[in-house]
Motif scaffolding. Sequence first.
Motif, PDB file in Angstrom:
ATOM      1  N   ALA A   1      29.787  97.546  29.858  1.00  0.00           N
ATOM      2  CA  ALA A   1      30.115  97.132  28.488  1.00  0.00           C
ATOM      3  C   ALA A   1      31.608  96.855  28.344  1.00  0.00           C
ATOM      4  CB  ALA A   1      29.670  98.208  27.497  1.00  0.00           C
ATOM      5  N   ARG A   2      32.455  97.683  28.978  1.00  0.00           N
ATOM      6  CA  ARG A   2      33.899  97.459  28.935  1.00  0.00           C
ATOM      7  C   ARG A   2      34.262  96.137  29.597  1.00  0.00           C
ATOM      8  NH1 ARG A   2      37.086 101.763  27.500  1.00  0.00           N
ATOM      9  NH2 ARG A   2      36.106 103.822  27.459  1.00  0.00           N
ATOM     10  N   THR A   3      33.630  95.848  30.722  1.00  0.00           N
ATOM     11  CA  THR A   3      33.900  94.590  31.414  1.00  0.00           C
ATOM     12  C   THR A   3      33.488  93.404  30.547  1.00  0.00           C
ATOM     13  OG1 THR A   3      33.562  95.666  33.568  1.00  0.00           O
ATOM     14  CG2 THR A   3      33.428  93.265  33.495  1.00  0.00           C
ATOM     15  N   PHE A   4      32.332  93.514  29.923  1.00  0.00           N
ATOM     16  CA  PHE A   4      31.864  92.462  29.010  1.00  0.00           C
ATOM     17  C   PHE A   4      32.884  92.219  27.900  1.00  0.00           C
ATOM     18  CE2 PHE A   4      29.899  91.711  24.865  1.00  0.00           C
ATOM     19  CZ  PHE A   4      29.280  90.484  25.054  1.00  0.00           C
ATOM     20  N   LEU A   5      33.365  93.278  27.267  1.00  0.00           N
ATOM     21  CA  LEU A   5      34.322  93.151  26.173  1.00  0.00           C
ATOM     22  C   LEU A   5      35.656  92.606  26.656  1.00  0.00           C
ATOM     23  CD1 LEU A   5      33.554  96.492  24.287  1.00  0.00           C
ATOM     24  CD2 LEU A   5      32.980  94.174  23.533  1.00  0.00           C
ATOM     25  N   THR A   6      36.043  92.932  27.877  1.00  0.00           N
ATOM     26  CA  THR A   6      37.288  92.405  28.427  1.00  0.00           C
ATOM     27  C   THR A   6      37.181  90.895  28.641  1.00  0.00           C
ATOM     28  OG1 THR A   6      37.720  94.510  29.548  1.00  0.00           O
ATOM     29  CG2 THR A   6      38.959  92.602  30.303  1.00  0.00           C
ATOM     30  N   VAL A   7      36.040  90.425  29.121  1.00  0.00           N
ATOM     31  CA  VAL A   7      35.833  88.981  29.285  1.00  0.00           C
ATOM     32  C   VAL A   7      35.883  88.289  27.926  1.00  0.00           C
ATOM     33  CG1 VAL A   7      34.212  87.197  30.026  1.00  0.00           C
ATOM     34  CG2 VAL A   7      34.487  89.261  31.401  1.00  0.00           C
ATOM     35  N   VAL A   8      35.284  88.905  26.916  1.00  0.00           N
ATOM     36  CA  VAL A   8      35.307  88.335  25.564  1.00  0.00           C
ATOM     37  C   VAL A   8      36.751  88.195  25.084  1.00  0.00           C
ATOM     38  CG1 VAL A   8      34.686  88.718  23.150  1.00  0.00           C
ATOM     39  CG2 VAL A   8      33.025  89.190  24.949  1.00  0.00           C
TER      40      VAL A   8
ATOM     41  N   ASN B   1      38.025  84.410  29.867  1.00  0.00           N
ATOM     42  CA  ASN B   1      37.473  83.937  31.129  1.00  0.00           C
ATOM     43  C   ASN B   1      37.422  85.086  32.130  1.00  0.00           C
ATOM     44  OD1 ASN B   1      40.069  83.871  32.806  1.00  0.00           O
ATOM     45  ND2 ASN B   1      40.620  82.523  31.091  1.00  0.00           N
ATOM     46  N   PHE B   2      36.709  84.866  33.235  1.00  0.00           N
ATOM     47  CA  PHE B   2      36.503  85.921  34.215  1.00  0.00           C
ATOM     48  C   PHE B   2      37.772  86.230  35.001  1.00  0.00           C
ATOM     49  CE2 PHE B   2      31.682  86.302  34.851  1.00  0.00           C
ATOM     50  CZ  PHE B   2      31.432  85.927  33.539  1.00  0.00           C
ATOM     51  N   ILE B   3      38.593  85.214  35.256  1.00  0.00           N
ATOM     52  CA  ILE B   3      39.807  85.410  36.052  1.00  0.00           C
ATOM     53  C   ILE B   3      40.784  86.323  35.318  1.00  0.00           C
ATOM     54  CG2 ILE B   3      41.801  84.267  37.096  1.00  0.00           C
ATOM     55  CD1 ILE B   3      40.059  81.806  37.504  1.00  0.00           C
ATOM     56  N   ALA B   4      41.050  86.006  34.038  1.00  0.00           N
ATOM     57  CA  ALA B   4      41.976  86.826  33.252  1.00  0.00           C
ATOM     58  C   ALA B   4      41.423  88.235  33.053  1.00  0.00           C
ATOM     59  CB  ALA B   4      42.240  86.170  31.900  1.00  0.00           C
ATOM     60  N   ALA B   5      40.096  88.351  32.901  1.00  0.00           N
ATOM     61  CA  ALA B   5      39.480  89.673  32.741  1.00  0.00           C
ATOM     62  C   ALA B   5      39.676  90.503  34.008  1.00  0.00           C
ATOM     63  CB  ALA B   5      37.998  89.525  32.421  1.00  0.00           C
ATOM     64  N   ALA B   6      39.536  89.872  35.167  1.00  0.00           N
ATOM     65  CA  ALA B   6      39.734  90.584  36.432  1.00  0.00           C
ATOM     66  C   ALA B   6      41.166  91.096  36.555  1.00  0.00           C
ATOM     67  CB  ALA B   6      39.396  89.657  37.605  1.00  0.00           C
ATOM     68  N   GLU B   7      42.125  90.288  36.118  1.00  0.00           N
ATOM     69  CA  GLU B   7      43.526  90.710  36.174  1.00  0.00           C
ATOM     70  C   GLU B   7      43.771  91.908  35.272  1.00  0.00           C
ATOM     71  OE1 GLU B   7      45.693  87.236  35.110  1.00  0.00           O
ATOM     72  OE2 GLU B   7      45.433  86.256  37.067  1.00  0.00           O
ATOM     73  N   ARG B   8      43.184  91.908  34.086  1.00  0.00           N
ATOM     74  CA  ARG B   8      43.379  93.025  33.157  1.00  0.00           C
ATOM     75  C   ARG B   8      42.711  94.302  33.649  1.00  0.00           C
ATOM     76  NH1 ARG B   8      42.827  90.526  26.990  1.00  0.00           N
ATOM     77  NH2 ARG B   8      44.271  88.782  27.279  1.00  0.00           N
ATOM     78  N   LEU B   9      41.581  94.140  34.331  1.00  0.00           N
ATOM     79  CA  LEU B   9      40.843  95.309  34.812  1.00  0.00           C
ATOM     80  C   LEU B   9      41.315  95.755  36.192  1.00  0.00           C
ATOM     81  CD1 LEU B   9      37.249  94.230  33.714  1.00  0.00           C
ATOM     82  CD2 LEU B   9      38.607  96.077  32.716  1.00  0.00           C
ATOM     83  N   HIS B  10      42.197  94.938  36.810  1.00  0.00           N
ATOM     84  CA  HIS B  10      42.718  95.235  38.149  1.00  0.00           C
ATOM     85  C   HIS B  10      41.594  95.302  39.186  1.00  0.00           C
ATOM     86  CE1 HIS B  10      46.552  95.999  36.220  1.00  0.00           C
ATOM     87  NE2 HIS B  10      45.959  96.870  35.424  1.00  0.00           N
TER      88      HIS B  10
ATOM     89  N   SER C   1      38.646  92.452  41.416  1.00  0.00           N
ATOM     90  CA  SER C   1      38.474  91.065  41.834  1.00  0.00           C
ATOM     91  C   SER C   1      37.576  90.313  40.861  1.00  0.00           C
ATOM     92  CB  SER C   1      37.865  91.008  43.242  1.00  0.00           C
ATOM     93  OG  SER C   1      36.553  91.532  43.227  1.00  0.00           O
ATOM     94  N   GLN C   2      37.681  88.973  40.903  1.00  0.00           N
ATOM     95  CA  GLN C   2      36.834  88.160  40.037  1.00  0.00           C
ATOM     96  C   GLN C   2      35.358  88.354  40.391  1.00  0.00           C
ATOM     97  OE1 GLN C   2      37.797  83.991  40.021  1.00  0.00           O
ATOM     98  NE2 GLN C   2      36.005  83.425  38.808  1.00  0.00           N
ATOM     99  N   SER C   3      35.080  88.533  41.670  1.00  0.00           N
ATOM    100  CA  SER C   3      33.690  88.737  42.092  1.00  0.00           C
ATOM    101  C   SER C   3      33.121  90.038  41.522  1.00  0.00           C
ATOM    102  CB  SER C   3      33.598  88.744  43.619  1.00  0.00           C
ATOM    103  OG  SER C   3      34.364  89.807  44.170  1.00  0.00           O
ATOM    104  N   THR C   4      33.982  91.059  41.377  1.00  0.00           N
ATOM    105  CA  THR C   4      33.530  92.322  40.785  1.00  0.00           C
ATOM    106  C   THR C   4      33.141  92.117  39.326  1.00  0.00           C
ATOM    107  OG1 THR C   4      34.920  93.630  42.259  1.00  0.00           O
ATOM    108  CG2 THR C   4      34.190  94.696  40.233  1.00  0.00           C
ATOM    109  N   VAL C   5      33.969  91.364  38.597  1.00  0.00           N
ATOM    110  CA  VAL C   5      33.652  91.060  37.199  1.00  0.00           C
ATOM    111  C   VAL C   5      32.342  90.285  37.114  1.00  0.00           C
ATOM    112  CG1 VAL C   5      34.383  89.779  35.152  1.00  0.00           C
ATOM    113  CG2 VAL C   5      36.053  91.107  36.448  1.00  0.00           C
ATOM    114  N   SER C   6      32.180  89.279  37.979  1.00  0.00           N
ATOM    115  CA  SER C   6      30.958  88.475  37.971  1.00  0.00           C
ATOM    116  C   SER C   6      29.738  89.333  38.271  1.00  0.00           C
ATOM    117  CB  SER C   6      31.069  87.348  39.003  1.00  0.00           C
ATOM    118  OG  SER C   6      32.132  86.470  38.683  1.00  0.00           O
TER     119      SER C   6
END
Length: 299
Positions: free
Chosen positions: A6-13, A17-26, A28-33
């Motif tokens: 749920a946190r990852t979902f809200l970070t993407v929102v 985009n997935f790239i910026a969300a990955a940077e904020r969550l520290h 990889s983009q594949s992990t977010v996906s």
Amino acid sequence: MDTELARTFLTVVTAGNFIAAAERLHVSQSTVSTRIHTLEQQLGCTLFVRNKAGATLTPAGRQFQRHASTLVRTVEQARQDVGIPKGFSGTLVVGGRIGLWEEYLLRWLPLMQAAHPDILIRAESALEPEIMQGLVEGRIDIGVMYTPQSRPGLKVEQLFDERLILVSTDPKSAPEPQPGYVYVDWGPEFYARHSAFFPSFTGPSLTANVGWLGLQHLLDNGGSGFFAYRIVEPLLKERRLHAVNGAPEFSLPAYVIYPTDRQVEHMSGAIELMHNLADALAKPSAETPSKKRAARKRR
């Protein structure tokens, strides 16, 4: 459901985009996906449409956003409630821009402590994206910032208008950016108006995303820049800085943002104190030197 999903979902929102969300969550983009894919499998629906513009919520995604915010906020509130030290009845996490802590929220803090001595306060300083993310996730109860984003379940109220004036260490500085000019990133609205007033400005040699940082550089090395009048007023009186004659002034609204589903007494009291303090600070209607000169000329 794993709250990390749920946190990852809200970070993407929030990030868009997935790239910026990955940077904020520290991560990889594949992990977010992978996390979003897992979440979509659990829910049995598609949450995002990915395109060149970023990640756009589907109708199902917009509906789930409200539930995700509630889920994360509930878990965070439970963590805070369990960890409340003896002698306190609740907690309050306030996130604000560092410039809004100066001469405003730092005055609000003792007022809040006096009115609600049983509330444990956590003060945080961050930029708008981080504060908004904290509000969406429920980690931050109240946010104070310049450029809030509209999000379901969050209410935005204006506190006061920040007055940004051009100051310089040179009393004879020209009313436009000069060598040594520090551009402070006060947000997209300031950028648009700054560009309109100074169309031939090619760009600064130094940009600061925090006003305090730019101001300290100015005082140590000389130069000019736009800063909040309430912060530089003492420096103007000491003649360490000078208001630049003929320069434009910019208005930058400051806002308080908070969740609408948490109407607890100490939160509403905290917000009321913020409004009262903003009104009290606005009453003297302090004028910049340039406005005082203009008023005398009109007389």
